[in-house]
Motif scaffolding. Structure first.
Motif, PDB file in Angstrom:
ATOM      1  N   THR A 550    -100.688 -29.273 -56.731  1.00 34.34           N
ATOM      2  CA  THR A 550     -99.255 -29.075 -56.917  1.00 34.34           C
ATOM      3  C   THR A 550     -98.961 -27.651 -56.469  1.00 34.34           C
ATOM      4  OG1 THR A 550     -99.243 -30.630 -58.769  1.00 34.34           O
ATOM      5  CG2 THR A 550     -97.353 -29.149 -58.551  1.00 34.34           C
ATOM      6  N   SER A 551     -98.329 -27.531 -55.303  1.00 32.50           N
ATOM      7  CA  SER A 551     -98.257 -26.234 -54.627  1.00 32.50           C
ATOM      8  C   SER A 551     -96.851 -25.676 -54.620  1.00 32.50           C
ATOM      9  CB  SER A 551     -98.746 -26.357 -53.177  1.00 32.50           C
ATOM     10  OG  SER A 551    -100.101 -26.706 -53.140  1.00 32.50           O
ATOM     11  N   SER A 552     -96.802 -24.357 -54.627  1.00 36.72           N
ATOM     12  CA  SER A 552     -95.535 -23.646 -54.540  1.00 36.72           C
ATOM     13  C   SER A 552     -95.752 -22.363 -53.738  1.00 36.72           C
ATOM     14  CB  SER A 552     -95.008 -23.312 -55.944  1.00 36.72           C
ATOM     15  OG  SER A 552     -93.887 -22.471 -55.857  1.00 36.72           O
ATOM     16  N   PHE A 553     -94.986 -22.211 -52.640  1.00 40.61           N
ATOM     17  CA  PHE A 553     -95.058 -21.001 -51.808  1.00 40.61           C
ATOM     18  C   PHE A 553     -93.699 -20.306 -51.828  1.00 40.61           C
ATOM     19  CE2 PHE A 553     -98.152 -23.924 -50.041  1.00 40.61           C
ATOM     20  CZ  PHE A 553     -99.263 -23.122 -49.797  1.00 40.61           C
ATOM     21  N   GLY A 554     -93.707 -19.036 -52.184  1.00 34.40           N
ATOM     22  CA  GLY A 554     -92.455 -18.273 -52.118  1.00 34.40           C
ATOM     23  C   GLY A 554     -92.001 -18.082 -50.685  1.00 34.40           C
ATOM     24  N   LYS A 555     -92.931 -17.659 -49.820  1.00 30.72           N
ATOM     25  CA  LYS A 555     -92.598 -17.438 -48.409  1.00 30.72           C
ATOM     26  C   LYS A 555     -93.814 -17.780 -47.550  1.00 30.72           C
ATOM     27  CE  LYS A 555     -90.329 -13.725 -47.134  1.00 30.72           C
ATOM     28  NZ  LYS A 555     -90.024 -12.297 -46.764  1.00 30.72           N
ATOM     29  N   VAL A 557     -94.977 -17.378 -43.492  1.00 31.23           N
ATOM     30  CA  VAL A 557     -94.666 -16.800 -42.185  1.00 31.23           C
ATOM     31  C   VAL A 557     -95.579 -17.451 -41.156  1.00 31.23           C
ATOM     32  CG1 VAL A 557     -94.566 -14.692 -40.807  1.00 31.23           C
ATOM     33  CG2 VAL A 557     -93.984 -14.620 -43.239  1.00 31.23           C
ATOM     34  N   TYR A 558     -94.965 -18.112 -40.171  1.00 36.60           N
ATOM     35  CA  TYR A 558     -95.725 -18.780 -39.116  1.00 36.60           C
ATOM     36  C   TYR A 558     -95.069 -18.467 -37.778  1.00 36.60           C
ATOM     37  CZ  TYR A 558     -97.584 -22.453 -36.118  1.00 36.60           C
ATOM     38  OH  TYR A 558     -98.167 -23.135 -35.079  1.00 36.60           O
ATOM     39  N   ASP A 559     -95.812 -17.749 -36.914  1.00 35.56           N
ATOM     40  CA  ASP A 559     -95.275 -17.319 -35.627  1.00 35.56           C
ATOM     41  C   ASP A 559     -94.005 -16.511 -35.899  1.00 35.56           C
ATOM     42  OD1 ASP A 559     -95.159 -16.982 -32.924  1.00 35.56           O
ATOM     43  OD2 ASP A 559     -94.613 -19.043 -32.434  1.00 35.56           O
ATOM     44  N   LYS A 560     -92.861 -16.924 -35.342  1.00 31.09           N
ATOM     45  CA  LYS A 560     -91.612 -16.199 -35.581  1.00 31.09           C
ATOM     46  C   LYS A 560     -90.784 -16.854 -36.673  1.00 31.09           C
ATOM     47  CE  LYS A 560     -91.470 -15.003 -30.670  1.00 31.09           C
ATOM     48  NZ  LYS A 560     -90.726 -15.179 -29.406  1.00 31.09           N
ATOM     49  N   LEU A 561     -91.378 -17.812 -37.359  1.00 26.88           N
ATOM     50  CA  LEU A 561     -90.660 -18.611 -38.338  1.00 26.88           C
ATOM     51  C   LEU A 561     -90.948 -18.125 -39.759  1.00 26.88           C
ATOM     52  CD1 LEU A 561     -88.972 -21.209 -38.930  1.00 26.88           C
ATOM     53  CD2 LEU A 561     -91.147 -22.435 -39.015  1.00 26.88           C
ATOM     54  N   THR A 562     -89.906 -18.029 -40.573  1.00 26.81           N
ATOM     55  CA  THR A 562     -90.031 -17.712 -41.996  1.00 26.81           C
ATOM     56  C   THR A 562     -89.547 -18.916 -42.809  1.00 26.81           C
ATOM     57  OG1 THR A 562     -89.700 -15.351 -41.623  1.00 26.81           O
ATOM     58  CG2 THR A 562     -89.324 -16.173 -43.848  1.00 26.81           C
ATOM     59  N   ILE A 563     -90.404 -19.415 -43.684  1.00 30.30           N
ATOM     60  CA  ILE A 563     -90.085 -20.566 -44.524  1.00 30.30           C
ATOM     61  C   ILE A 563     -90.077 -20.106 -45.978  1.00 30.30           C
ATOM     62  CG2 ILE A 563     -90.772 -22.911 -45.157  1.00 30.30           C
ATOM     63  CD1 ILE A 563     -92.415 -22.994 -42.567  1.00 30.30           C
ATOM     64  N   ASN A 564     -89.039 -20.472 -46.708  1.00 34.26           N
ATOM     65  CA  ASN A 564     -88.895 -20.037 -48.097  1.00 34.26           C
ATOM     66  C   ASN A 564     -88.923 -21.235 -49.052  1.00 34.26           C
ATOM     67  OD1 ASN A 564     -88.439 -17.152 -47.611  1.00 34.26           O
ATOM     68  ND2 ASN A 564     -86.533 -17.833 -46.650  1.00 34.26           N
ATOM     69  N   ASN A 565     -89.380 -20.929 -50.274  1.00 37.87           N
ATOM     70  CA  ASN A 565     -89.311 -21.893 -51.386  1.00 37.87           C
ATOM     71  C   ASN A 565     -89.905 -23.260 -51.015  1.00 37.87           C
ATOM     72  OD1 ASN A 565     -87.990 -19.907 -52.882  1.00 37.87           O
ATOM     73  ND2 ASN A 565     -85.966 -20.633 -52.255  1.00 37.87           N
ATOM     74  N   THR A 566     -91.145 -23.246 -50.619  1.00 34.31           N
ATOM     75  CA  THR A 566     -91.834 -24.494 -50.291  1.00 34.31           C
ATOM     76  C   THR A 566     -92.495 -25.052 -51.543  1.00 34.31           C
ATOM     77  OG1 THR A 566     -92.272 -23.732 -48.047  1.00 34.31           O
ATOM     78  CG2 THR A 566     -93.607 -25.555 -48.845  1.00 34.31           C
ATOM     79  N   LYS A 567     -92.220 -26.317 -51.826  1.00 35.39           N
ATOM     80  CA  LYS A 567     -92.787 -26.954 -53.007  1.00 35.39           C
ATOM     81  C   LYS A 567     -93.190 -28.389 -52.665  1.00 35.39           C
ATOM     82  CE  LYS A 567     -89.961 -24.288 -56.277  1.00 35.39           C
ATOM     83  NZ  LYS A 567     -88.956 -24.366 -57.360  1.00 35.39           N
ATOM     84  N   GLY A 568     -94.167 -28.916 -53.418  1.00 34.45           N
ATOM     85  CA  GLY A 568     -94.561 -30.295 -53.211  1.00 34.45           C
ATOM     86  C   GLY A 568     -95.999 -30.538 -53.607  1.00 34.45           C
ATOM     87  N   LYS A 569     -96.463 -31.760 -53.357  1.00 35.55           N
ATOM     88  CA  LYS A 569     -97.836 -32.150 -53.697  1.00 35.55           C
ATOM     89  C   LYS A 569     -98.642 -32.396 -52.430  1.00 35.55           C
ATOM     90  CE  LYS A 569     -97.329 -34.145 -58.320  1.00 35.55           C
ATOM     91  NZ  LYS A 569     -97.556 -35.334 -59.175  1.00 35.55           N
ATOM     92  N   ILE A 570     -99.874 -31.925 -52.460  1.00 37.25           N
ATOM     93  CA  ILE A 570    -100.820 -32.168 -51.374  1.00 37.25           C
ATOM     94  C   ILE A 570    -102.019 -32.896 -51.974  1.00 37.25           C
ATOM     95  CG2 ILE A 570    -102.253 -31.138 -49.583  1.00 37.25           C
ATOM     96  CD1 ILE A 570    -100.391 -28.692 -49.677  1.00 37.25           C
ATOM     97  N   THR A 571    -102.295 -34.087 -51.476  1.00 37.32           N
ATOM     98  CA  THR A 571    -103.411 -34.897 -51.980  1.00 37.32           C
ATOM     99  C   THR A 571    -104.484 -35.015 -50.913  1.00 37.32           C
ATOM    100  OG1 THR A 571    -101.926 -36.196 -53.378  1.00 37.32           O
ATOM    101  CG2 THR A 571    -104.091 -37.128 -52.934  1.00 37.32           C
ATOM    102  N   VAL A 572    -105.711 -34.688 -51.280  1.00 41.02           N
ATOM    103  CA  VAL A 572    -106.864 -34.858 -50.392  1.00 41.02           C
ATOM    104  C   VAL A 572    -107.694 -36.001 -50.971  1.00 41.02           C
ATOM    105  CG1 VAL A 572    -108.864 -33.750 -49.346  1.00 41.02           C
ATOM    106  CG2 VAL A 572    -106.840 -32.391 -49.882  1.00 41.02           C
ATOM    107  N   LYS A 573    -107.746 -37.126 -50.237  1.00 40.79           N
ATOM    108  CA  LYS A 573    -108.394 -38.310 -50.796  1.00 40.79           C
ATOM    109  C   LYS A 573    -108.751 -39.289 -49.677  1.00 40.79           C
ATOM    110  CE  LYS A 573    -107.651 -41.939 -54.282  1.00 40.79           C
ATOM    111  NZ  LYS A 573    -106.693 -42.510 -55.269  1.00 40.79           N
TER     112      LYS A 573
END
Length: 831
Positions: A550-555, A557-573
C-alpha cells in the motif's frame, strides 16, 4: 643383382600402391555400414562430415578418422544437439588382428561438445537408444561368442565442453576445456594406468545461486587396474581444486549392479590458507599477498556398495578450522579467531540417514564475536533442524579487513535468532510448534558505489516468530529519495524449506522518489559495460512471491515530469506486478491507472494497462515525454488541455521494449479547444494554399476515438470546429511515424481560385466555401501535403449547370430568337 633389385623394388612399389588403393575400395562401404548401424541403434539423427581410412598415414598401423560428428535430438529435443565432435581419430595395429587381438594404439576425441538436458517432466535428451524390440536383427555367420579381443593403449580428449541443465531442480552446470589422457595396456589382466586430466573452469548454479564459479580442477593419478575383476586401485595421485591440493587412495570395484567403493580423501596442505583457495575471487581478492594463520583438517571417506541414489555406501566428511586469521597487508584490521567445525555422516543405506552438523562457525571482527550453528537430520522424510546465530557485525570493520575497491559500506548488524523444528510441523502449518524467535537490527547503514546514489538506512528492525517476520521499522534514503516501510512477512518457513510462496503485506510511503537519479546511474553502468551486455534485461517476476504494497508518494520526479500525491496498491504475485487504483496529479491534471506487468510465460511477457486522465496540459505532456515528441511532434506546438481514457497492451522483448506489431488498445481523447501554431503540417498547408492564416489554427470541440493495432494508431472520423467551420478528420499514423490522414475542410473560393483555374472564367470567387480534401502523408517530422479537389469539382460543376440553364432561359425570352425558332420549326395553328 640388378634383376633382384628391380624385382624387390617392384614388389615394394606394388605393396605401396596396394596400401594406398585398398582403402579406396572399402572406405565407402565401411562408412555406409557404420552410418546405417548407428542410426538403427538410436532415436536421433547421427551424421558426420569427412570419413577417412588410410594404411599410409600411421604405417604399419591403420588410421581411421572422422570429422564433424553430430548427434541431434528428435521430438521434444528437435534440433537440440546432444553431441558434436570436431574430430575423431583412431590408430590400430592391423597386423595384430591376425593373432586374434586388435591393438588400438591411440584414440583421440578433439573438441567434443556435450549438452545434457533434463526437461521439467524428467525427460532426458541422452536416452536415445532404441528399446530391444525396436532394433533390427542383424544376421551373423556364427552365433557363438568370439575369442577376439581389443587392446587399447591410449585414450585422449582435447578441449571438451560439457554442459548439464536440469529443469526439475533449476540446476545448471558446465565444464570448460577438459583435457584427459589415459594410457596403459588396457587389455592386460593386471596393468598400471596413468591418468592426467585438467579442467579450466567448473561452474555450478542452482536456483540462480552460484555454488562453484570458475573453479580450476586437475588430477594426476596412477591406477592399478585388475581388469579380470574390474577393480581399480588408486595409488600416487594429486587432485588440485584451485590451489587446494587433495590426495586420495582406495579402490573402486565395478559390480553387476552398482559399484563397490572404499576411498579416502584428505587435504595434503593443512594450513587455513589452502581452504581459501576455494573461495571465488570476487569475494576474496589478491590471495597471494594475504596473511593467514590457523590449521585445516579436511577429510572424507566412503565405504560400501553404491547402487543408486536410494542405496548409498557409508560416508563421512569433516571440515575443521582452528584459530584462523585473515589479514590483508594494506588494511588496518583482520578477521580473527576463525573456528569452524562441520561434520557430515551417513552409516549407509538411505540418504535420509545423513546427518549434517555445523557444530561451530565463529569469527571476530573488530572485537565483535559472531557465532552460528545448524544441525540437520532426516533430510528426506522429515527434515529436522536446530540452530541459530548471535553476534554483532560492524560493516565498517569489515571494510577495514577485506578490500572493497568498487564500493564503501558502513553500519552495524545485530542478530540474535534461534531455530528449532521439523518439516512436518511446517507442512501441517503447526507454526506454533516451530521455535523461531529473535531479532535482527541494522543501524546507521551506508552504501556508496561509483555511478549509483548513496544508500542509507538509519534504522531497520525485524523480529522473528514461527508464523511471520515483522518489519517493525525500515527508514531508508537512496540519494534524494526516501522510503519508509513497515508490515509483516508470512509463510517464510515454507518458502525457505519447501520453496512455497512467501507472503507479505507492507505499508510504504515516500516524500520524494527521484527516478532520474536511478536512471543516471543505470545509464553510466550500461555505458561502462556496453561491450558485454545489452541495454536492459527482462526482469522475471518470481512466481513464489505474494506481496501487497500500500504505497504513497508525495512527489515523483521522472525526466522532466513531476507527479504529486500518488497513491494506490501494488501487488506482486504469480509472476505479475499488478497496479490497482493508482491515482496521481500531474501536468496540471489528474490521472488514474490500473494494469499489470506479466511474466508468467517468460517467453511472452506483456504489459496491459488502463489510463484515465483529466484536464492534462498538452504542452507540458509533450515536453515531459520523449515518446510524444517522437510520435506527435505537433504536440510541442500546441496549447490547451485534454482528457483521455484508453487501454494499452503489448508484448515485450528481451530488453523490455514493446514489440510494435503486438501493440493493441485504443480509447478516446477530448478537448474543448487546442491551439496549434507554427507546426510543420500547418506551415505546409499555408504554403500550399498561399494563405498565412493557416499557420495558426484553433480546433474546438474535439472528440477523438482511436484504436491501436498492426503497428498503427487508427483514428476514426471525427469533426472539429476550425476557423468557425466544421472539418472532418480520419486516417492513421504508424508507430514508425508514418502519416496517412485525410482532412475534409471548407476553403474559401479565393484561397483555391488558382487551383480551380481549369474551369475558366465560369468559376465564381464569391459564394459559399468549397469543400477540399487535404491529404497528409510523409512522416511526423517531415509531413507531405496535397489537395484532392474532387469534391470541389462536383460542387462547381453544379453551379455551372445552373448558370447555363439561366442563360438558356434568358435567350429564349428574346423575341427575335423566338420568331427565328418558330420560323424554323413552324408555328402551331390555333384550333
Amino acid at each position: 643383382m640388378k634383376k633382384f633389385l628391380k624385382i624387390t623394388g617392384g614388389i615394394v612399389l606394388f605393396i605401396l600402391i596396394l596400401l594406398m588403393v585398398t582403402p579406396l575400395f572399402f572406405k565407402g562401404k565401411i562408412e555406409r555400414l557404420v552410418k546405417e548401424e548407428v542410426n538403427n541403434q538410436v532415436v536421433a539423427k547421427v551424421d558426420w562430415g569427412k570419413f577417412s581410412l588410410s594404411l599410409i598415414k600411421d604405417f604399419p598401423n591403420i588410421s581411421v578418422g572422422m570429422s564433424g560428428l553430430s548427434v541431434v535430438g528428435v521430438d521434444k529435443f528437435e534440433d537440440d544437439t546432444l553431441l558434436y565432435l570436431n574430430e575423431f581419430a583412431l590408430s590400430a595395429d592391423l597386423m595384430s588382428a591376425m593373432g586374434g587381438s586388435l591393438s588400438v594404439e591411440h584414440i583421440l576425441l578433439d573438441k567434443p561438445m556435450i549438452h545434457a538436458k533434463v526437461l521439467a517432466d524428467s525427460t532426458v535428451n541422452w536416452d536415445i537408444y532404441k528399446a530391444t524390440g525396436e532394433i533390427e536383427e542383424v544376421e551373423t555367420a556364427d552365433a557363438e561368442s568370439s575369442d577376439f579381443t581389443i587392446r587399447l593403449k591410449s585414450f585422449e580428449v582435447k578441449d571438451a565442453i560439457i554442459t548439464y541443465v536440469d529443469e526439475t531442480m533449476d540446476l545448471e552446470a558446465a565444464i570448460h576445456n577438459l583435457h584427459l589422457n589415459l594410457s596403459g595396456d588396457m587389455s592386460a589382466a593386471t596393468t598400471n594406468l596413468m591418468l592426467e586430466s585438467s579442467i579450466e573452469a567448473v561452474n555450478v548454479s542452482m536456483e540462480k545461486t552460484k555454488y562453484l564459479n570458475q573453479v580450476k580442477v586437475s588430477l594426476v593419478a596412477g591406477i592399478l587396474a585388475d581388469m579380470t575383476n574390474m577393480v581399480f586401485t588408486f595409488e600416487e595421485n594429486d587432485l588440485m581444486v584451485n590451489d587446494l591440493n587433495l590426495g586420495f587412495d582406495g579402490h573402486v570395484g565395478m559390480l553387476d549392479e552398482g559399484y563397490h567403493l572404499d576411498l579416502k580423501l584428505g587435504a595434503k596442505e593443512t594450513t587455513f590458507k589452502s581452504l581459501l583457495a576455494l573461495v571465488p575471487k570476487e569475494f576474496l581478492t589478491d590471495l597471494e599477498g594475504v596473511q593467514t594463520q590457523g590449521t585445516l583438517t579436511l577429510e572424507a571417506t566412503t565405504k560400501g556398495i553404491y547402487k543408486d541414489t536410494d542405496n548409498l555406501p557409508a560416508f563421512d566428511a569433516i571440515l575443521k578450522v582452528n584459530n584462523g586469521q585473515i589479514k590483508y597487508p594494506d588494511l588496518p584490521k583482520s578477521i580473527n579467531d576463525i573456528n569452524i567445525n562441520v561434520v557430515v555422516n551417513n552409516p549407509g543405506g538411505s540418504p535420509d540417514n545423513t546427518v549434517t552438523n555445523i557444530e561451530k562457525f565463529h569469527f571476530e571482527l573488530g572485537q565483535n564475536p559472531f557465532d552460528a550453528s545448524l544441525l540437520l537430520k532426516t533430510p528426506v522424510s522429515n527434515a529436522r533442524f536446530k540452530g541459530g546465530m548471535v553476534g554483532v557485525i560492524d560493516l565498517g570493520s569489515l571494510k577495514d579487513a577485506i578490500p572493497m575497491d568498487s564500493f564503501d559500506i558502513k553500519g552495524v548488524v545485530d542478530a540474535d535468532v534461534t531455530l528449532d523444528g521439523n518439516m512436518e510441523m511446517i507442512e501441517k502449518e503447526d507454526y506454533e510448534s516451530v521455535q523461531v524467535n529473535g531479532k535482527m537490527k541494522l543501524d546507521d547503514f551506508e552504501y556508496t558505489s561509483t555511478g549509483l546514489p548513496k544508500v542509507t538506512i538509519s534504522e531497520a528492525l525485524m523480529t522473528f516468530s514461527p508464523k511471520s517476520i515483522a518489519l517493525n521499522k525500515f527508514v531508508c534514503n537512496v540519494g534524494r529519495s526516501d522510503f519508509d516501510l513497515s508490515g509483516k512477512i508470512e509463510n517464510y518457513l515454507p518458502y525457505l524449506f519447501k520453496d512455497e510462496t512467501i507472503k507479505g503485506s507492507l505499508m510504504h510511503s515516500s516524500h520524494l522518489l527521484d527516478v532520474n537519479e536511478f536512471l543516471e546511474g543505470f545509464e553510466e553502468e550500461q555505458a561502462n559495460a556496453a561491450e558485454d551486455t545489452t541495454a536492459l534485461e527482462l526482469f522475471e517476476v518470481p512466481k513464489n512471491i505474494d506481496f501487497v504494497f500500500t504505497s504513497s508518494f508525495g512527489k515523483i520526479v521522472y525526466d522532466k515530469l513531476t507527479i504529486n500525491n500518488t497513491k494506490g496498491k501494488i501487488t506482486v504475485k504469480d509472476g505479475r506486478v499488478v497496479l490497482n487504483g493508482m491515482s496521481m496529479k500531474l501536468l496540471d491534471g489528474e490521472m488514474k491507472m490500473a494494469g499489470e506487468y506479466n511474466t508468467q510465460d517468460v517467453k511472452k511477457p506483456f504489459v496491459d494497462f488502463i489510463f484515465d486522465a483529466g484536464n492534462i496540459d498538452i504542452t507540458k505532456t509533450a515536453n515531459s515525454f520523449s515518446i510524444i515528441d517522437s510520435l506527435m511532434p505537433i504536440a510541442k506546438s500546441s496549447k490547451g488541455q485534454f482528457s483521455a481514457d484508453f487501454k494499452y497492451n503489448s508484448l515485450l522483448d528481451r530488453e523490455m521494449m514493446p514489440v510494435i506489431a503486438s501493440i493493441t488498445g485504443g480509447g478516446n481523447l477530448k478537448s474543448k479547444a487546442i491551439e496549434v501554431s507554427n507546426s510543420k503540417v500547418l506551415n505546409n498547408m499555408a504554403d500550399l494554399l498561399k494563405k498565412e492564416k493557416y499557420r495558426k489554427m484553433k480546433a474546438e470541440d474535439l472528440d477523438i476515438n482511436f484504436i491501436m493495432k498492426d503497428g498503427k494508431i487508427i483514428v476514426e472520423p471525427f469533426t472539429a470546429k476550425v476557423f468557425g467551420s466544421r472539418i472532418e478528420v480520419s486516417g492513421e499514423q504508424g508507430f514508425d511515424q508514418s502519416l496517412n490522414y485525410v482532412v475534409k475542410t471548407p476553403v474559401s473560393r479565393k484561397d483555391i481560385a488558382g487551383a480551380m483555374s481549369f474551369l475558366g472564367g465560369g468559376f465564381s470567387t464569391s459564394g459559399d466555401d468549397v469543400m477540399v480534401d487535404v491529404i497528409v502523408k510523409g512522416t511526423a517530422k517531415d509531413p507531405k501535403l496535397s489537395l484532392d479537389l474532387a469534391e470541389a469539382k462536383k460542387q462547381v460543376g453544379k453551379e455551372l449547370e445552373k448558370e447555363a440553364e439561366k442563360v438558356v432561359k434568358d435567350i429564349l425570352k428574346d423575341d427575335n430568337v423566338k420568331n427565328a425558332i418558330e420560323g424554323l420549326f413552324g408555328k402551331k395553328k390555333k384550333k
